[in-house]
Design a protein around this motif. Structure first.
Motif, mmCIF file in Angstrom:
data_model
loop_
_atom_site.group_PDB
_atom_site.id
_atom_site.type_symbol
_atom_site.label_atom_id
_atom_site.label_comp_id
_atom_site.label_asym_id
_atom_site.label_seq_id
_atom_site.Cartn_x
_atom_site.Cartn_y
_atom_site.Cartn_z
ATOM 1 N N LYS A 45 0.852 -1.189 0.000
ATOM 2 C CA LYS A 45 0.000 0.000 0.000
ATOM 3 C C LYS A 45 0.892 1.244 0.000
ATOM 4 C CE LYS A 45 -3.830 1.939 2.691
ATOM 5 N NZ LYS A 45 -3.270 3.212 3.061
ATOM 6 N N THR A 47 2.075 4.848 0.685
ATOM 7 C CA THR A 47 1.862 5.928 1.647
ATOM 8 C C THR A 47 2.971 6.946 1.457
ATOM 9 O OG1 THR A 47 3.150 4.725 3.279
ATOM 10 C CG2 THR A 47 0.753 4.524 3.448
ATOM 11 N N GLU A 70 -4.509 10.756 -4.982
ATOM 12 C CA GLU A 70 -4.685 10.604 -3.526
ATOM 13 C C GLU A 70 -5.886 9.714 -3.225
ATOM 14 O OE1 GLU A 70 -2.875 14.948 -2.138
ATOM 15 O OE2 GLU A 70 -5.043 14.649 -2.259
ATOM 16 N N GLY A 75 -3.717 7.568 1.929
ATOM 17 C CA GLY A 75 -2.465 7.547 2.682
ATOM 18 C C GLY A 75 -1.359 8.297 1.969
ATOM 19 N N THR A 76 -1.683 8.786 0.767
ATOM 20 C CA THR A 76 -0.691 9.606 0.068
ATOM 21 C C THR A 76 -1.147 11.056 0.052
ATOM 22 O OG1 THR A 76 -1.744 9.231 -2.073
ATOM 23 C CG2 THR A 76 0.032 7.718 -1.447
#
Lengths: 448, 286
Positions: A45, A47, A70, A75-76
């Motif tokens: 995942k 981030t 996003e 998480g980004t």
């Protein structure tokens, strides 16, 4: 590291259009696919936060693109910073990159600027990553049809845009003169029609179409593999003489007016105010044609493909690749940065096309869909939509990709200086050839 | 304890003046393109200066700068002085006129340049339409002619600077004791003699100050040139400042650009010293 790339290429847009696959710009017609990035920072995942610097105003697409990334990757956090793509803006980016400002991804809008950054170690070599990504391997070194700028055989960027030049035509003026245009035209036909459409205070064109670029293709300013300039090639003098002749015949706007009104920057104003009948230009002009509040006009704008030398088409087309995405060599988030670059390339087109940028990778989107996205809603009120679809996507172009950029900025400055002088009547064409060759050769020699 | 009082100013001076100044001098002796970072700086000794001295473009730009300053500074000062002398007397609407003349100085130079671009448009500008109306069939191209671009910029900058000079001259005029004029008048001095022996000498320190600041301003003149002509047409309005900008910001030859800056600064310093020396003993109080 040399600025001269190893590959001189030609490639077709169809080659670019194809192959974006399932994850491609099918999104244009509503498919919101996730890039499903792998190898993220925590268990697959993604981030983290990225700083992205580009020259296009955020509201013209990049903001929406970043937001989409996003949302696709919770998480980004992407922060897009716009730098103005002029001398001072580019210097600001360069000092920020070399000074250690935490920039992860940056976009270069001219190969000369790109190679300056690459040759100073500011960009990551993307060759392997591009080769390993099916949708983007066309941009990797060694591809059948080179479609990217390379330095020492490596790709340090990937072009997000393939922008064709077309001719914007004032439909009302065309009808008034009783001129019917076919699906294509040659340079000579275009120039003849421009003369025919001139008169009553209207210039046929901003400037006549030249033959040098269509004839010589990539690296037209250089001879002997970049060791010398190429301005002694008679085709440059012929093009310049044609510009003088058009100016004298009042078929093109005179240079005094061009300089006084800064028309090299604001070409749209003379076209949309009805002072010229035809405008050969890149497609960013569509933004202004749509903006009837700021540029009120009552005519329909028709598009024609860029003129060719031969009726059946030429070896080279008037199409340029650009918007080159690079990852900062100092970025601490290179994995995330690469996923973002992929997202921009593969899915970014639908966000950027409305701002007047034809994406290099268009996936499964049809020309009709692309044209609709480019021209926006209520397009029929100001555009001949079908003609745009034909001019932009009717024929597969062969894009000349420049590979030599030695003293490119200096040569551009010298070129503008002497060309202005000729068009203002203070220098002859013969003297232009002599001075251009001498000064450009000196600039090349000094840069080596 | 005294150090504490000067510290805030000293820190500002060191950080924002001294260090950049020394860095600029140092860069003039290097080959540096900025993009390479500090590690890419290469010491080249006097190579930039020897290249400059052999560069005909540099000499041409220097010539234009001398014309720009040599004509612009006296024109601005003379205009300011004449306005000040007029406005120092009993003129109707004096306060309003002072504001009117000062106004160009406080207006953004880009806005000011834009207005002049419109006024001086070769075919549709008010100026040339006026000239054509009085029978001049081929009026000047002003900013788009190689023959007139620099002169036009000089006229515009002089016009824009006159108001500031006028205000400074006015305050100086009002500081000259009226008794001196009265005494000169009693001694039979005519108007010109009173101006030359009292007014002009009384203005000498102010004139020197304005000559120095105006010369420095002209040697650094960039904004209006960049906006109005970008150094053109051709390179007819490329002064040293614009030449420096081209080499620094367009060609990324920062060592070369810094060498231009250093030579330009030395030239201005020499002129300043000359002005200072020249005014000594020529004023009322010097």
């Amino acid at each position: 590291m040399s600025n001269a790339a190893e590959l001189t290429g030609k490639f077709g847009r169809r080659g670019l259009l194809a192959g974006a696959g399932v994850a491609g710009l099918a999104a244009l017609v509503g498919c919101n696919s996730n890039t499903a990035p792998s190898g993220g920072s925590s268990g697959g995942k993604l981030t983290g936060a990225l700083q992205v610097w580009g020259g296009v105003p955020g509201e013209n697409g990049p903001d929406a693109l970043c937001k989409a990334f996003e949302e696709a990757n919770p998480g980004t956090k992407i922060t897009y910073t716009r730098y103005v793509n002029d001398d001072t803006g580019n210097l600001k980016l360069d000092t920020s990159l070399s000074g250690g400002t935490p920039i992860d991804v940056f976009i270069s809008y001219s190969p000369a600027n790109l190679f300056k950054r690459v040759s100073n170690g500011l960009a990551v070599d993307l060759s392997e990553k591009l080769s390993a990504t099916p949708e983007l391997k066309k941009y990797a070194p060694g591809a059948d049809q080179p479609a990217n700028f390379f330095s020492d055989g490596k790709a340090f960027s990937v072009p997000a845009q393939a922008s064709p030049s077309i001719v914007f035509v004032n439909q009302s003026m065309l009808e008034k003169k009783g001129i019917t245009l076919g699906d294509s035209w040659t340079v000579d036909e275009f120039n003849d029609i421009a003369k025919e459409m001139s008169g009553d205070g209207v210039f046929g064109t901003m400037a006549p179409v030249g033959k040098a670029h269509l004839t010589l293709g990539p690296d037209m300013n250089y001879a002997e593999g970049g060791k010398k300039s190429n301005f002694s090639n008679p085709i440059f003098a012929e093009d310049l003489q044609r510009r003088l002749d058009f100016q004298a015949a009042k078929a093109a706007i005179d240079q005094k007016t061009v300089l006084a009104e800064k028309l090299e920057t604001f070409t749209q104003s003379v076209f949309l105010s009805g002072r010229i009948a035809m405008l050969p230009s890149q497609i960013f002009i569509t933004r202004y044609v749509s903006n009837t509040a700021e540029y009120p006009h009552d005519f329909i704008t028709k598009a024609m493909p860029y003129p060719t030398l031969a009726k059946e088409g030429d070896k080279w087309s008037e199409v340029a690749i650009g918007d080159n995405l690079s990852i900062n060599a100092k970025s601490k988030n290179q994995e995330l940065a690469w996923e973002f670059v992929k997202f921009w390339m593969i899915e970014g087109g639908k966000y950027l096309i409305a701002g007047g940028r034809i994406p290099a990778v268009t996936g499964n989107a049809s020309p009709t869909e692309l044209t609709a996205s480019l021209l926006g809603k209520d397009a029929e009120k100001v555009f001949d939509v079908k003609s745009f679809e034909h001019a932009l996507f009717g024929k597969e172009p062969n894009v000349p990709v420049d590979t030599i950029f030695t003293a490119a900025s200096e040569i551009n400055t010298i070129l503008k200086k002497y060309t202005d002088e000729v068009l203002l009547g203070t220098r002859t064409v013969e003297s232009w050839v002599e001075a251009m060759t001498k000064d450009a050769d000196a600039a090349i020699a000094a840069a080596k | 304890m005294g150090w504490l009082f000067v510290l805030p100013n000293l820190v500002g001076f060191v950080c924002f003046t001294l260090v950049p100044l020394l860095a600029g001098i140092g860069i003039a002796f290097t080959d540096w393109n900025v993009v390479s970072g500090l590690s890419g700086i290469t010491f080249v000794g006097f190579a930039n200066f020897t290249s400059l001295l052999a560069d005909p473009q540099f000499w041409a730009a220097l010539g234009r700068t001398l014309l720009y300053a040599g004509l612009g500074v006296p024109l601005t000062m003379l205009g300011g002085l004449v306005l000040a002398l007029l406005l120092n007397g009993p003129v109707f609407g004096r306060s309003v006129l002072r504001l009117v003349f000062f106004f160009p100085h406080i207006v953004n130079s880009i806005a000011l340049g834009f207005v002049w671009l419109l006024l001086l448009h070769p075919t549709s500008g008010v100026v040339n339409l006026g000239l054509q109306a009085v029978g001049i069939s081929d009026p000047p191209g002003w900013l788009v002619s190689q023959q007139t671009a620099l002169i036009t910029i000089i006229l515009i900058t002089s016009w824009a600077g006159m108001g500031f000079h006028c205000v400074i001259f006015l305050s100086a005029l009002q500081g000259i004791p009226t008794e001196l004029h009265e005494a000169a008048q009693l001694d039979g001095a005519n108007r010109w003699q009173r101006f030359w022996t009292v007014t002009w000498r009384g203005l000498m320190p102010t004139t020197t100050f304005l000559a120095i600041t105006s010369t420095i301003g002209h040697s650094q003149g960039f904004g209006l040139i960049a906006f109005l002509t970008a150094g053109g047409p051709g390179d007819s309005s490329t002064t040293l400042s614009y030449f420096m900008y081209q080499h620094g910001f367009q060609y990324y030859q920062f060592g070369y650009a810094a060498a231009v800056g250093l030579l330009s600064a030395l030239g201005t310093l020499a002129l300043t010293a000359f002005f200072w020396w020249f005014q000594k003993g020529r004023g009322l109080y010097t």
